[in-house]
Write a protein that holds these residues in place. Structure first.
Motif, PDB file in Angstrom:
ATOM      1  N   ALA A   1      71.398  57.611  19.778  1.00  0.00           N
ATOM      2  CA  ALA A   1      70.868  58.484  20.818  1.00  0.00           C
ATOM      3  C   ALA A   1      69.373  58.262  21.021  1.00  0.00           C
ATOM      4  CB  ALA A   1      71.123  59.947  20.463  1.00  0.00           C
ATOM      5  N   LEU A   2      68.685  57.859  19.956  1.00  0.00           N
ATOM      6  CA  LEU A   2      67.258  57.565  19.995  1.00  0.00           C
ATOM      7  C   LEU A   2      67.026  56.206  19.354  1.00  0.00           C
ATOM      8  CD1 LEU A   2      65.837  61.023  18.769  1.00  0.00           C
ATOM      9  CD2 LEU A   2      65.981  60.214  21.134  1.00  0.00           C
ATOM     10  N   VAL A   3      65.871  55.618  19.627  1.00  0.00           N
ATOM     11  CA  VAL A   3      65.530  54.335  19.011  1.00  0.00           C
ATOM     12  C   VAL A   3      64.068  54.353  18.574  1.00  0.00           C
ATOM     13  CG1 VAL A   3      67.232  53.004  20.330  1.00  0.00           C
ATOM     14  CG2 VAL A   3      64.912  53.295  21.242  1.00  0.00           C
ATOM     15  N   PHE A   4      63.757  53.562  17.565  1.00  0.00           N
ATOM     16  CA  PHE A   4      62.366  53.345  17.172  1.00  0.00           C
ATOM     17  C   PHE A   4      61.782  52.254  18.053  1.00  0.00           C
ATOM     18  CE2 PHE A   4      63.791  55.080  13.020  1.00  0.00           C
ATOM     19  CZ  PHE A   4      62.826  56.065  12.870  1.00  0.00           C
ATOM     20  N   SER A   5      60.693  52.551  18.746  1.00  0.00           N
ATOM     21  CA  SER A   5      60.036  51.502  19.532  1.00  0.00           C
ATOM     22  C   SER A   5      59.006  50.775  18.680  1.00  0.00           C
ATOM     23  CB  SER A   5      59.361  52.099  20.771  1.00  0.00           C
ATOM     24  OG  SER A   5      58.307  52.960  20.391  1.00  0.00           O
ATOM     25  N   ASP A   6      58.520  51.424  17.639  1.00  0.00           N
ATOM     26  CA  ASP A   6      57.700  50.793  16.609  1.00  0.00           C
ATOM     27  C   ASP A   6      57.851  51.648  15.360  1.00  0.00           C
ATOM     28  OD1 ASP A   6      55.864  53.005  16.784  1.00  0.00           O
ATOM     29  OD2 ASP A   6      54.920  52.012  18.496  1.00  0.00           O
ATOM     30  N   SER A   7      57.025  51.449  14.373  1.00  0.00           N
ATOM     31  CA  SER A   7      57.198  52.156  13.106  1.00  0.00           C
ATOM     32  C   SER A   7      56.969  53.653  13.212  1.00  0.00           C
ATOM     33  CB  SER A   7      56.265  51.566  12.042  1.00  0.00           C
ATOM     34  OG  SER A   7      54.915  51.696  12.466  1.00  0.00           O
ATOM     35  N   ARG A   8      56.287  54.090  14.275  1.00  0.00           N
ATOM     36  CA  ARG A   8      55.948  55.508  14.381  1.00  0.00           C
ATOM     37  C   ARG A   8      56.555  56.201  15.594  1.00  0.00           C
ATOM     38  NH1 ARG A   8      49.537  56.104  12.739  1.00  0.00           N
ATOM     39  NH2 ARG A   8      49.715  55.210  10.630  1.00  0.00           N
ATOM     40  N   LYS A   9      56.857  55.462  16.633  1.00  0.00           N
ATOM     41  CA  LYS A   9      57.272  56.069  17.894  1.00  0.00           C
ATOM     42  C   LYS A   9      58.793  56.076  18.039  1.00  0.00           C
ATOM     43  CE  LYS A   9      54.712  55.085  21.418  1.00  0.00           C
ATOM     44  NZ  LYS A   9      54.132  54.355  22.573  1.00  0.00           N
ATOM     45  N   ILE A  10      59.350  57.239  18.362  1.00  0.00           N
ATOM     46  CA  ILE A  10      60.782  57.391  18.613  1.00  0.00           C
ATOM     47  C   ILE A  10      60.956  57.715  20.093  1.00  0.00           C
ATOM     48  CG2 ILE A  10      62.872  58.688  18.043  1.00  0.00           C
ATOM     49  CD1 ILE A  10      61.544  59.421  15.380  1.00  0.00           C
ATOM     50  N   ILE A  11      61.837  56.978  20.785  1.00  0.00           N
ATOM     51  CA  ILE A  11      62.011  57.201  22.220  1.00  0.00           C
ATOM     52  C   ILE A  11      63.488  57.335  22.580  1.00  0.00           C
ATOM     53  CG2 ILE A  11      59.901  55.914  22.770  1.00  0.00           C
ATOM     54  CD1 ILE A  11      61.735  53.635  23.764  1.00  0.00           C
ATOM     55  N   VAL A  12      63.712  57.928  23.746  1.00  0.00           N
ATOM     56  CA  VAL A  12      65.051  57.976  24.332  1.00  0.00           C
ATOM     57  C   VAL A  12      65.280  56.623  25.002  1.00  0.00           C
ATOM     58  CG1 VAL A  12      66.567  59.140  25.973  1.00  0.00           C
ATOM     59  CG2 VAL A  12      64.801  60.444  24.761  1.00  0.00           C
ATOM     60  N   PRO A  13      66.317  55.881  24.631  1.00  0.00           N
ATOM     61  CA  PRO A  13      66.498  54.533  25.174  1.00  0.00           C
ATOM     62  C   PRO A  13      66.843  54.530  26.664  1.00  0.00           C
ATOM     63  CG  PRO A  13      68.414  55.168  23.888  1.00  0.00           C
ATOM     64  CD  PRO A  13      67.374  56.243  23.672  1.00  0.00           C
ATOM     65  N   LYS A  14      66.423  53.482  27.328  1.00  0.00           N
ATOM     66  CA  LYS A  14      66.795  53.260  28.719  1.00  0.00           C
ATOM     67  C   LYS A  14      68.027  52.363  28.727  1.00  0.00           C
ATOM     68  CE  LYS A  14      62.027  53.514  30.435  1.00  0.00           C
ATOM     69  NZ  LYS A  14      60.944  52.777  31.167  1.00  0.00           N
ATOM     70  N   LEU A  15      69.112  52.842  29.320  1.00  0.00           N
ATOM     71  CA  LEU A  15      70.333  52.037  29.378  1.00  0.00           C
ATOM     72  C   LEU A  15      70.291  51.130  30.597  1.00  0.00           C
ATOM     73  CD1 LEU A  15      73.250  54.508  28.479  1.00  0.00           C
ATOM     74  CD2 LEU A  15      71.818  53.136  26.965  1.00  0.00           C
ATOM     75  N   SER A  16      70.681  49.886  30.407  1.00  0.00           N
ATOM     76  CA  SER A  16      70.817  48.987  31.539  1.00  0.00           C
ATOM     77  C   SER A  16      71.998  49.439  32.397  1.00  0.00           C
ATOM     78  CB  SER A  16      71.063  47.548  31.050  1.00  0.00           C
ATOM     79  OG  SER A  16      72.329  47.469  30.399  1.00  0.00           O
ATOM     80  N   ARG A  17      72.043  48.936  33.609  1.00  0.00           N
ATOM     81  CA  ARG A  17      73.165  49.252  34.497  1.00  0.00           C
ATOM     82  C   ARG A  17      74.495  48.869  33.851  1.00  0.00           C
ATOM     83  NH1 ARG A  17      73.510  49.430  40.234  1.00  0.00           N
ATOM     84  NH2 ARG A  17      75.549  48.880  41.062  1.00  0.00           N
ATOM     85  N   GLU A  18      74.517  47.695  33.231  1.00  0.00           N
ATOM     86  CA  GLU A  18      75.749  47.212  32.601  1.00  0.00           C
ATOM     87  C   GLU A  18      76.143  48.099  31.426  1.00  0.00           C
ATOM     88  OE1 GLU A  18      73.092  45.347  33.341  1.00  0.00           O
ATOM     89  OE2 GLU A  18      73.951  44.296  35.080  1.00  0.00           O
ATOM     90  N   ARG A  19      75.160  48.507  30.637  1.00  0.00           N
ATOM     91  CA  ARG A  19      75.448  49.364  29.477  1.00  0.00           C
ATOM     92  C   ARG A  19      75.972  50.726  29.939  1.00  0.00           C
ATOM     93  NH1 ARG A  19      73.081  49.770  24.276  1.00  0.00           N
ATOM     94  NH2 ARG A  19      74.225  51.386  23.114  1.00  0.00           N
TER      95      ARG A  19
END
Length: 219
Positions: A68-86
């Motif tokens: 549901a969430l992803v680490f964009s670096d060691s400190r930042k957690i973000i809501v992922p952007k889904l591609s159209r295909e995904r």
């Protein structure tokens, strides 16, 4: 009723600050309270829920493991952007799994349950008329999961919830982009009418058609 069903599902989970926070955040993700690309900080979540950093950190890491969430670096957690295909893949999986779990729920749905679905749908229609995307998303989640939880499925329901964790933020973005008119013709009334008539196949077709509407928004 939704809270009661959540409690029944979580009866074997330890009642800790992190598990309660995790469940609250899961619901918000499914309802589209967060948007793709949004940064979710431990400090912010802890402040919103009046907890220490530890439960917030554990709850967010749990959501990361669920996709549901992803680490964009060691400190930042973000809501992922889904591609159209995904996103199309998520909707395809939703259609197949949710149609099956609806079939299993059919025999457990009572007249009071149908009345509750109609009440939720009326609130959804009011939200659409007012262009209130937040209230629409919340109602749509409540409508579908009232049905799905009645299936009592221990295998399919968790899979569907994982899909909704990915679906919610992206659907919120799509609805905000295209406006309330893009979701005005849902199939919820077809769902409740089929239930009133005892038409299992019609009920399952209406569920599938409602999910397919999301696919059409991508065209």
């Amino acid at each position: 009723m939704t809270e009661e069903l959540n409690a029944r599902r979580d009866v074997f989970s330890p009642d800790t600050a992190s598990t309660r926070l995790h469940q609250a955040l899961r619901t918000r993700m499914c309802e589209g309270d967060f948007t793709p690309g949004e940064v979710i900080s431990i400090r912010r979540i802890a402040a919103e829920y009046g907890t220490s950093a530890m439960p917030a950190r554990e709850a967010l890491r749990w959501l990361v493991t669920e996709g549901a969430l992803v680490f964009s670096d060691s400190r930042k957690i973000i809501v992922p952007k889904l591609s159209r295909e995904r996103f199309q893949e998520v909707l395809y999986a939703r259609k197949n799994l949710e149609t099956e779990v609806s079939r299993r729920a059919f025999g457990h749905i009572t007249a009071p349950d149908v009345d509750e679905l109609v009440r939720i749908d009326e609130q959804i229609n009011g939200a659409i008329a007012q262009g209130d995307i937040v209230r629409y998303m919340r109602g749509n989640y409540q409508f579908h999961f009232l049905i799905y939880r009645l299936s009592q499925s221990c295998v399919l329901l968790p899979l569907i919830e994982i899909l909704w964790l990915q679906y919610g933020p992206s659907m919120r973005y799509i609805c905000t982009r295209w406006g309330a008119s893009s979701i005005a013709d849902d199939h919820h009334r077809d769902v409740t009418e089929a239930l009133r008539q005892g038409d299992q196949e019609g009920f399952c077709r209406a569920i599938a058609a409602d999910i397919e509407q999301g696919m059409m928004l991508l065209n």
